[in-house]
Design an enzyme around this catalytic site. Structure first.
Site, PDB file in Angstrom:
ATOM      1  N   GLU A 260      17.282   8.947  -7.760  1.00  0.00           N
ATOM      2  CA  GLU A 260      15.880   8.908  -6.915  1.00  0.00           C
ATOM      3  C   GLU A 260      15.003   8.160  -7.831  1.00  0.00           C
ATOM      4  O   GLU A 260      15.078   7.886  -8.860  1.00  0.00           O
ATOM      5  CB  GLU A 260      15.476  10.465  -6.630  1.00  0.00           C
ATOM      6  CG  GLU A 260      16.328  11.084  -5.935  1.00  0.00           C
ATOM      7  CD  GLU A 260      15.434  12.581  -5.545  1.00  0.00           C
ATOM      8  OE1 GLU A 260      14.443  12.844  -6.213  1.00  0.00           O
ATOM      9  OE2 GLU A 260      16.351  13.354  -5.066  1.00  0.00           O
ATOM     10  N   HIS A 278      12.677  14.011  -0.909  1.00  0.00           N
ATOM     11  CA  HIS A 278      12.302  15.227  -1.698  1.00  0.00           C
ATOM     12  C   HIS A 278      11.039  15.870  -1.511  1.00  0.00           C
ATOM     13  O   HIS A 278      10.027  15.973  -2.447  1.00  0.00           O
ATOM     14  CB  HIS A 278      12.337  14.474  -3.572  1.00  0.00           C
ATOM     15  CG  HIS A 278      12.809  15.499  -4.362  1.00  0.00           C
ATOM     16  ND1 HIS A 278      13.442  15.397  -5.370  1.00  0.00           N
ATOM     17  CD2 HIS A 278      12.575  16.742  -4.274  1.00  0.00           C
ATOM     18  CE1 HIS A 278      13.834  16.367  -6.113  1.00  0.00           C
ATOM     19  NE2 HIS A 278      13.371  17.408  -5.768  1.00  0.00           N
TER      20      HIS A 278
END
Length: 525
Positions: A260, A278
């Site tokens: 990420e 997220h």
């Protein structure tokens, strides 16, 4: 006044709480790693979200750091072993965004069941593909939870309200807790074979990494739908892609990814995939909650000694701290005593509490014993890194609790095993406040352990005390207190002498040369 740095963007209420508790605070989000390392030596605490990476070299640049507070659950951005080794408490806020994350998992389950993102895109593109999007109901379907802790249990509650059947795989879930939640506890293979929907709510550890591996994904029911709002790395992303393309997996909704920010993930564009960036904790309520919680926890620790939601030391509430403080002082002194006397010979340590001490939280007492004992190995040891150092040295640590009272209203005993056998010291509190040694290697002796002292083992014979006093006087060492104990008249005796000066090696050798003296060891508390 303690000083805290907030290095990530956080709700302003966090800074307000710090200041209200007498903690100085600076808010400096967006620092580079070098900028963070340059200013961190000025701070006692560091409050972060997910952007700040607290690596070993960052910790090495922060000699005064006492606590790191992560506003959120995941602490992948903190090197916890390095923090522990340096004696820094690492806290998170596991409950601040629990409801938000659970609700997001439920929302993604609905999105998969009714293909909502795809239907939205199609409709807004001017199409009316009513027959294309044939969904499934959640009612009567089986939801498999991998992980049934705080968030997983909330998801279970919501799913039961939707009239789903809930099964759960969690090695730490007790049958009683499963019954209370209304879920069926199963093994992983059973869950994979039975679940229509699978949602993950477990931390990323060596045991859970790729828990949905290619082999395990192959064991799932055809048409299964998978949701992950926990941690990237729990699912083998390449295997998931193959399963979606083959049609064995009907859909997957991911809020977290192995890497990420996930801006070029091979899964993107795969049929049946729903992806969010997220967002598990991304609600106004959650952002405020975790900011408030981390500030309260850190302020509580820095001002009052309370420890909440720590990942590398036992919890200690602000209410417990005052009661435990004298016990922890006693425990550290006892640990220091046996550490200085037995040192490298120690193979294991047992900490026993009885009477009033047995009614308290024993973990901080154990931590204090180990902190005292491990000072012989490290000059930077504290309650946080002492258990780590003990484990590193292969020490076996045991805790024993005796509910009844013995000769004393309250007692802490520390026993160490050496090649020469077991050696035990014990202490109590006078007036529930003042630590006192009351037993030393089986000899009754009452002493306060403080400052510079001398431990002497000798044969109980007339003239010893006079010779000892003369030698100390000749060295200009004043005796502050003198404590004696013996097994029997004429037998082995011990002396603990508190002195007003450092006992140098030459003087220790002179004392050891007194007739009948078997051992002389300078001590410092």
């Amino acid at each position: 006044m303690p000083k805290v740095l907030i290095s990530d963007k956080m709700d302003p209420k966090a800074a307000e709480i710090f200041r209200a508790n007498g903690v100085e605070v600076d808010e400096k989000p967006g620092l580079t790693k070098d900028e963070l390392k340059a200013i961190l030596p000025d701070y006692d605490g560091l409050a972060i979200r997910s952007a700040t990476k607290v690596t070993a070299d960052v910790l090495a640049a922060a000699p005064n750091l006492k606590v790191i507070g992560r506003a959120g659950i995941g602490v992948d951005n903190v090197d916890i072993p390095a923090a522990t080794a340096r004696g820094v408490v690492v806290m998170n806020t596991p409950f601040g965004n629990s409801i938000t994350t659970a609700e997001h998992a439920i929302a993604l389950m609905f999105a998969l069941a009714r293909e909502l993102p795809q239907a939205d895109s199609s409709t807004q593109a001017g199409k009316w593909e009513k027959n294309r999007f044939m969904g499934v109901e959640l009612t009567s379907k089986t939801l498999g939870l991998i992980g049934c802790g705080n968030i997983g249990s909330i998801v279970a509650d919501r799913a039961l309200g939707l009239r789903m059947k809930v099964i759960a795989y969690d090695p730490f879930l007790t049958p009683e807790r499963a019954l209370e939640l209304g879920v069926e506890k199963v093994e992983l293979d059973q869950l994979l074979a039975r679940a229509d929907f699978i949602t993950l709510h477990t931390p990323l550890t060596d045991q859970t990494r790729n828990i949905l591996s290619a082999a395990n994904l192959a064991k799932t029911k055809k048409g299964v739908r998978i949701i992950n709002c926990a941690r990237g790395g729990l699912i083998d992303e390449a295997a998931l892609k193959l399963g979606l393309e083959a049609g064995h997996i009907a859909g997957a909704a991911l809020d977290v990814f192995v890497e990420e920010p996930a801006q070029d993930n091979p899964l993107f564009g795969t049929p049946g995939l729903v992806a969010t960036p997220h967002l598990g904790a991304s609600t106004t309520e959650a952002q405020v909650n975790v900011a408030i919680q981390v500030a309260e926890q850190m302020a509580d620790f820095l001002v009052r000694g309370g420890v909440s939601n720590a990942l590398n030391m036992p919890s200690l509430s602000a209410e417990e701290a005052p009661k435990l403080k004298p016990y922890m002082a006693l425990a550290e002194q006892l640990g220091s005593l046996v550490g200085q006397l037995e040192g490298e010979a120690i193979r294991s340590v047992s900490i026993e509490v009885e009477g009033a001490a047995a009614e308290l939280n024993q973990k901080p007492i154990t931590g204090a014993v180990l902190a005292g004992l491990m000072k012989v190995y490290s000059d930077t040891v504290n309650m946080v890194n002492a258990p780590f150092l003990a484990k590193e040295r292969g020490l076996d640590v045991r805790e024993v609790r005796h509910a009844g009272e013995g000769d004393y209203h309250t007692l802490v005993r520390v026993t160490v095993e050496t090649d020469a056998g077991a050696r035990s010291v014990a202490g109590t509190l006078f007036g529930n406040a003042a630590p006192r040694l009351v037993d030393m290697f089986g000899i009754a002796i009452e002493a306060e352990l403080a400052g510079d002292m001398i431990y002497i083992v000798n044969e109980d014979a007339p003239g010893f005390i006079g010779r000892l006093g003369s030698l100390l006087g000749e060295a200009a060492i004043n005796i502050a207190t003198f404590h004696l104990g013996r097994r029997a008249a004429g037998g082995e005796a011990v002396a603990l002498v508190s002195v007003d000066g450092r006992i140098e090696p030459a003087l220790a050798r002179s004392l050891a040369a007194i007739p009948g003296v078997k051992r002389v060891t300078p001590l410092r508390f």
